[in-house]
Motif scaffolding. Structure first.
Motif, PDB file in Angstrom:
ATOM      1  N   GLY A  61       0.657  -1.239   0.008  1.00 55.25           N
ATOM      2  CA  GLY A  61       0.103  -0.121  -0.129  1.00 55.25           C
ATOM      3  C   GLY A  61       0.614   1.268  -0.179  1.00 55.25           C
ATOM      4  O   GLY A  61       0.386   2.242  -0.692  1.00 55.25           O
ATOM      5  N   THR A  62       2.035   1.263   0.722  1.00 60.12           N
ATOM      6  CA  THR A  62       2.731   2.474   0.831  1.00 60.12           C
ATOM      7  C   THR A  62       3.498   2.494  -0.515  1.00 60.12           C
ATOM      8  O   THR A  62       3.994   3.491  -1.134  1.00 60.12           O
ATOM      9  CB  THR A  62       4.011   2.304   1.920  1.00 60.12           C
ATOM     10  OG1 THR A  62       4.793   1.134   1.707  1.00 60.12           O
ATOM     11  CG2 THR A  62       3.346   2.289   3.189  1.00 60.12           C
ATOM     12  N   PHE A  63       3.801   1.268  -1.179  1.00 57.16           N
ATOM     13  CA  PHE A  63       4.453   1.355  -2.487  1.00 57.16           C
ATOM     14  C   PHE A  63       3.591   1.989  -3.522  1.00 57.16           C
ATOM     15  O   PHE A  63       3.881   2.657  -4.322  1.00 57.16           O
ATOM     16  CB  PHE A  63       4.717  -0.196  -2.941  1.00 57.16           C
ATOM     17  CG  PHE A  63       5.263  -0.378  -4.159  1.00 57.16           C
ATOM     18  CD1 PHE A  63       6.713  -0.025  -4.398  1.00 57.16           C
ATOM     19  CD2 PHE A  63       4.641  -0.919  -5.459  1.00 57.16           C
ATOM     20  CE1 PHE A  63       7.139  -0.074  -5.655  1.00 57.16           C
ATOM     21  CE2 PHE A  63       5.150  -1.222  -6.551  1.00 57.16           C
ATOM     22  CZ  PHE A  63       6.578  -0.789  -6.820  1.00 57.16           C
ATOM     23  N   GLY A 383       0.870   4.652 -14.595  1.00 54.56           N
ATOM     24  CA  GLY A 383       1.680   4.135 -13.355  1.00 54.56           C
ATOM     25  C   GLY A 383       0.614   4.420 -12.030  1.00 54.56           C
ATOM     26  O   GLY A 383       0.558   3.378 -11.239  1.00 54.56           O
ATOM     27  N   ALA A 384      -0.039   5.497 -11.736  1.00 52.62           N
ATOM     28  CA  ALA A 384      -1.048   5.458 -10.683  1.00 52.62           C
ATOM     29  C   ALA A 384      -2.108   4.571 -10.637  1.00 52.62           C
ATOM     30  O   ALA A 384      -2.336   3.906  -9.720  1.00 52.62           O
ATOM     31  CB  ALA A 384      -1.526   6.820 -10.492  1.00 52.62           C
ATOM     32  N   ILE A 385      -2.711   4.248 -11.981  1.00 49.53           N
ATOM     33  CA  ILE A 385      -3.765   3.615 -11.809  1.00 49.53           C
ATOM     34  C   ILE A 385      -3.327   2.110 -12.166  1.00 49.53           C
ATOM     35  O   ILE A 385      -3.982   1.338 -11.317  1.00 49.53           O
ATOM     36  CB  ILE A 385      -4.617   3.953 -13.197  1.00 49.53           C
ATOM     37  CG1 ILE A 385      -5.153   5.447 -13.175  1.00 49.53           C
ATOM     38  CG2 ILE A 385      -5.844   3.134 -13.381  1.00 49.53           C
ATOM     39  CD1 ILE A 385      -5.848   5.940 -14.432  1.00 49.53           C
ATOM     40  N   GLY A 388       0.895   0.746  -9.618  1.00 47.06           N
ATOM     41  CA  GLY A 388       0.812   0.699  -8.155  1.00 47.06           C
ATOM     42  C   GLY A 388      -0.048  -0.267  -7.550  1.00 47.06           C
ATOM     43  O   GLY A 388       0.129  -0.963  -6.672  1.00 47.06           O
ATOM     44  N   LEU A 389      -1.268  -0.520  -8.238  1.00 46.94           N
ATOM     45  CA  LEU A 389      -2.123  -1.397  -7.776  1.00 46.94           C
ATOM     46  C   LEU A 389      -1.977  -2.816  -8.340  1.00 46.94           C
ATOM     47  O   LEU A 389      -2.720  -3.711  -7.649  1.00 46.94           O
ATOM     48  CB  LEU A 389      -3.672  -0.868  -8.588  1.00 46.94           C
ATOM     49  CG  LEU A 389      -4.343   0.356  -7.994  1.00 46.94           C
ATOM     50  CD1 LEU A 389      -5.268   0.766  -8.871  1.00 46.94           C
ATOM     51  CD2 LEU A 389      -4.304   0.313  -6.327  1.00 46.94           C
ATOM     52  N   THR A 390      -1.023  -3.043  -9.457  1.00 52.06           N
ATOM     53  CA  THR A 390      -0.701  -4.362  -9.944  1.00 52.06           C
ATOM     54  C   THR A 390      -0.498  -5.292  -8.658  1.00 52.06           C
ATOM     55  O   THR A 390      -0.928  -6.428  -8.573  1.00 52.06           O
ATOM     56  CB  THR A 390      -0.039  -4.292 -11.149  1.00 52.06           C
ATOM     57  OG1 THR A 390      -0.517  -3.904 -12.149  1.00 52.06           O
ATOM     58  CG2 THR A 390       0.519  -5.787 -11.420  1.00 52.06           C
ATOM     59  N   PRO A 391       0.700  -5.145  -7.918  1.00 57.92           N
ATOM     60  CA  PRO A 391       1.121  -5.894  -6.754  1.00 57.92           C
ATOM     61  C   PRO A 391      -0.068  -6.252  -5.889  1.00 57.92           C
ATOM     62  O   PRO A 391      -0.187  -7.182  -5.287  1.00 57.92           O
ATOM     63  CB  PRO A 391       2.233  -5.210  -6.197  1.00 57.92           C
ATOM     64  CG  PRO A 391       2.748  -4.134  -7.149  1.00 57.92           C
ATOM     65  CD  PRO A 391       1.380  -3.740  -8.067  1.00 57.92           C
TER      66      PRO A 391
END
Length: 439
Positions: A61-63, A383-385, A388-391
Motif C-alpha cells: 500500500g505504501t508502494f 503508473g498511478a492507476i 501501483g495497484l498491480t502488486p
C-alpha cells in the motif's frame, strides 16, 4: 522534427543520452529499492501489528502511494519543463529523489517511534513519487530531442528507458549483498544500506546532468513563443482540454511497460516467497539475470524498431505478451533457478522490448510546447492507476486462488491487451503530429 540549432541548444546526442541513462538509472534505483524492501522487510518493520498477508498488503500500500503521487509530479515538473526548461526540471527531480531515499534509509522503525514510523514512511514515499513523476518525461525528451535526426528519436529516447533495467540491476545487487547477512542484522540495519548508498549516486548524477545543454527543440519553441508574444495557456490545461482522448490513449498504451514490469519485478518476489515457499535469494538471483537480459534488449529493440517500423514492432511485442504469462507461471511452478529465470525471462523479453520503444512512440504524439506535460501525465497516470495497484491486485488474487495461478496469468494478459489496443489507436494521431511537425 525540424528545429533550428541555437546557442545554448546544440545537439548533444551522446552526452544527452548518457545523462538520461545515468539519471534515470539513479532515479529508478531509488524507486526499485523501495519496492524490494516493501516485498521483503517493510511489513515486518513498519507494520508489525499486521503480520503475513495483511502486513505485505500494507507494505505494498505504501508502494502504491508513490504511484498515486507521480501524476502530481508529472503536472508540476511538466509545467516547469515545458515553460522554464527540461534541464532545470531534471536537476530538481534528481535532488528530491536522492534526498528522500537517504531519509528513508535513516527512518526509525515502528519499534522505535510507533505509529509515526509508517506515517513518515508514507510521507517520504509521496515526495519520492512526485520526484519520479517529473523525472521520466524530461529524461526521455532530453535524449530524444537531442537526437541528430528525426528518424533516430526512438533509438536515443530508449537510453532513458535503459536506466530502468540498470537501476533494477543495481538495486538487486545491493539487496543480494544485504540479504546474505544473518536475518537479525538484515532486519536491524542491513536493509538501510541500499538506501544510504543513494548519497554516492546523487553526487555522480549531478556531476553528469549539469553538463548537458538545454534541449534544442525546447530552445526553438521558446524563441517561437517570444516572437508571437502571445499569452500561453498552462501546458496541463492544454493537454486536458485540447487532447483528452489522446491523453487517455497514451495512458493505456503505457500499461504493459509499467504494470507488467511491476508484476514481474515486485509482485513476483512476494508471490514466489510467500505462496510458493521459495528462498528469497533464488528469486532475487532470477530477477538479476532477467534484468541483465532486459538491459541488452532495450537498445537492440529500439534499433530493430527503427528498421521494421515502431508501430509494427509495438503491436508484435504486445501481442506476444498476451500469451507469455501462461508459460511463465508453468515454469515458475517448477521452482528451480533455471526454470524460474526462463519463465520470468520470457515475460520480460516481450514487455521489455515494448517498454524500450513506447517512450519515443508516445512522445511523438504530442506537440513540443506541451510534450513534457503530455508524456509525463500519460506515463504517471498509467503508473498511478495500473502500476501501483498491480502488486496489490496480484496479492489478493494469489491469496484467494490458493495455488491456482490462472487468475494471475489472465491479469497479465489483460494488461498486455490494453496496451495492444491502445497502440493501434494511437498511430493515427501520432502520424498527424509528425506530418505537422515536418511540414
Amino acid at each position: 522534427m525540424a528545429t533550428s540549432v541555437t546557442a545554448g541548444g546544440e545537439h548533444q546526442p551522446v552526452r544527452a543520452s548518457t545523462a538520461a541513462f545515468i539519471g534515470t538509472m539513479i532515479e529508478w534505483y531509488d524507486f526499485y529499492i523501495y519496492g524490494t524492501a516493501a516485498a521483503l522487510v517493510f511489513g515486518k518493520l513498519f507494520f508489525p501489528q499486521v503480520d503475513g498477508f495483511y502486513g505485505t498488503l500494507a507494505a505494498f500500500g505504501t508502494f502504491a502511494v508513490g504511484f498515486l503521487a507521480r501524476p502530481l509530479g508529472g503536472a508540476i515538473f511538466g509545467h516547469v519543463g515545458d515553460r522554464i526548461g527540461r534541464k532545470k526540471s531534471l536537476i530538481i527531480t534528481l535532488f528530491m529523489m536522492g534526498t528522500v531515499t537517504i531519509l528513508i534509509g535513516l527512518l526509525p522503525t515502528y519499534a522505535s517511534i510507533g505509529i509515526w514510523a509508517p506515517v513518515l514512511l508514507v510521507l517520504l514515499r509521496l515526495v519520492q513519487g512526485v520526484a519520479v513523476g517529473g523525472e521520466w518525461g524530461g529524461a526521455v525528451l532530453m535524449a530524444g530531442e537531442h537526437s541528430p535526426s528525426p528518424d533516430r528519436r526512438t533509438f536515443f529516447a530508449s537510453f532513458a528507458q535503459l536506466g530502468s533495467p540498470a537501476g533494477l540491476i543495481l538495486s538487486m545487487v545491493m539487496f543480494m549483498i544485504v540479504t546474505a547477512m544473518p536475518e537479525e542484522d538484515f532486519l536491524s540495519w542491513g536493509w538501510r544500506v541500499p538506501f544510504l548508498f543513494s548519497a554516492v549516486m546523487l553526487v555522480i548524477g549531478f556531476a553528469i546532468r549539469i553538463g548537458v545543454k538545454e534541449s534544442p527543440e525546447f530552445v526553438a519553441e521558446q524563441q517561437r513563443r517570444l516572437k508571437e508574444a502571445k499569452a500561453a495557456q498552462p501546458p496541463l490545461w492544454e493537454v486536458l482540454r485540447g487532447a483528452p482522448l489522446l491523453l487517455i490513449t497514451a495512458i493505456c498504451a503505457n500499461v504493459l511497460g509499467i504494470a507488467g514490469f511491476y508484476f514481474t519485478n515486485t509482485f513476483m518476489i512476494a508471490y514466489t516467497t510467500t505462496y510458493l515457499g521459495m528462498d528469497r535469494a533464488l528469486i532475487l538471483n532470477c530477477l538479476l539475470l532477467v534484468s541483465i537480459m532486459q538491459f541488452f534488449i532495450t537498445p537492440l529493440s529500439a534499433y530493430v524498431a527503427e528498421r521494421v517500423g515502431v508501430h509494427r514492432f509495438l503491436i508484435a511485442t504486445a501481442a506476444i505478451s498476451v500469451v507469455t504469462p501462461f508459460a511463465m507461471f508453468t515454469l515458475v511452478d517448477q521452482g528451480t533457478l533455471t526454470s524460474v529465470t526462463i519463465g520470468v525471462g520470457l515475460a520480460v523479453a516481450g514487455l521489455g522490448a515494448f517498454y524500450a520503444v513506447i517512450a519515443g512512440f508516445v512522445s511523438d504524439s504530442f506537440p513540443t510546447r506541451i510534450r513534457y506535460t503530455g508524456i509525463s501525465m500519460a506515463y504517471q497516470l498509467s503508473g498511478a492507476i495500473f502500476g501501483g495497484l498491480t502488486p496489490i491486485v496480484g496479492t489478493i488474487l494469489a491469496e484467494n486462488a490458493k495455488g491456482d495461478w490462472t487468475p494471475l496469468a489472465i491479469l497479465f494478459s489483460a494488461i498486455s491487451l490494453i496496451s495492444l489496443v491502445s497502440v493501434i489507436a494511437l498511430q493515427r494521431p501520432r502520424q498527424r503530429q509528425l506530418q505537422q511537425a515536418t511540414a
